[in-house]
Design a protein around this motif. Structure first.
Motif, mmCIF file in Angstrom:
data_model
loop_
_atom_site.group_PDB
_atom_site.id
_atom_site.type_symbol
_atom_site.label_atom_id
_atom_site.label_comp_id
_atom_site.label_asym_id
_atom_site.label_seq_id
_atom_site.Cartn_x
_atom_site.Cartn_y
_atom_site.Cartn_z
ATOM 1 N N LYS A 30 -13.037 34.312 -20.827
ATOM 2 C CA LYS A 30 -12.458 33.683 -22.141
ATOM 3 C C LYS A 30 -10.822 33.846 -22.061
ATOM 4 O O LYS A 30 -10.228 32.822 -22.306
ATOM 5 N N ALA A 34 -8.230 30.680 -22.347
ATOM 6 C CA ALA A 34 -7.214 30.662 -23.165
ATOM 7 C C ALA A 34 -6.044 30.296 -22.913
ATOM 8 O O ALA A 34 -5.320 29.335 -23.130
ATOM 9 N N ALA A 134 -13.199 29.794 -25.805
ATOM 10 C CA ALA A 134 -11.909 30.110 -25.626
ATOM 11 C C ALA A 134 -11.148 28.749 -25.355
ATOM 12 O O ALA A 134 -10.050 28.513 -25.988
ATOM 13 N N ALA A 138 -8.412 27.297 -28.127
ATOM 14 C CA ALA A 138 -7.165 27.089 -27.633
ATOM 15 C C ALA A 138 -6.736 25.889 -27.891
ATOM 16 O O ALA A 138 -5.609 25.380 -28.345
#
Length: 182
Positions: A30, A34, A134, A138
């Motif tokens: 993750k 991200a 993630a 994002a």
């Protein structure tokens, strides 16, 4: 024509993506996902951001799942949401995704290869991966649309350890979906 940004955790998952697609390899997990998606979208700050299309493999949490899925929701399964909420801290641990097929993807930093862990997750989701939440978070924070596209490579049990031998078949199916859709 819609500009897209193809995102995959590993080179092997994106091995068959045609060269004309802008592709970002995030690394596994993750945090890497991200950061990589945020950096890539920051380079597109002028104008409309591209649609983020996260392609990758996933473990099936139910034995009847196989093939390709476009989840409608993604959950962050390995955060202590209930505890944090009880302490008064809001936690964003579920994201709804447009144009999905009704499946739910669970994302966590743990590689799921244990049937007991899989069965516990199966009460909340259909598939499991390590980057989807993630990527979607994002993209959302950067103002971009996001689509998650996952191909089942295993059943989140001991068969998950055979992932290196199965990833190419998933990569082919993901690239075919990408070319047909975009």
């Amino acid at each position: 024509m819609t500009e897209i940004l193809v995102v995959a955790a590993t080179k092997s998952e994106a091995a068959h993506v045609p060269a004309h697609y802008e592709t970002v390899i995030t690394g596994i997990g993750k945090v890497h996902a991200a950061v990589a998606v945020t950096e890539a979208l920051a380079r597109h700050r002028r104008g409309t951001p591209p649609v983020v299309v996260n392609i990758g493999t996933a473990g099936a949490l139910h034995l009847h799942h196989g093939g390709l899925y476009v989840p409608s929701a993604v959950i962050n399964h390995d955060i202590s949401s209930e505890v944090l909420r009880s302490l008064g801290y809001p936690v964003e641990d579920v994201l709804e995704l447009d144009d999905g097929d009704g499946t739910v993807l669970a994302t966590g930093d743990s590689f799921v290869s244990d049937a007991q862990v899989r069965d516990a997750l199966a009460a909340r989701a259909d598939l499991v991966d390590m980057e989807g939440f993630a990527v979607a978070l994002a993209a959302s924070r950067m103002g971009a649309q996001c689509r998650l596209v996952k191909h089942v490579s295993d059943h989140a049990d001991e068969t998950a350890l055979d992932w290196p031998a199965k990833v190419d078949a998933s990569a082919r199916a993901l690239a075919q979906w990408l070319v047909e859709r975009y």
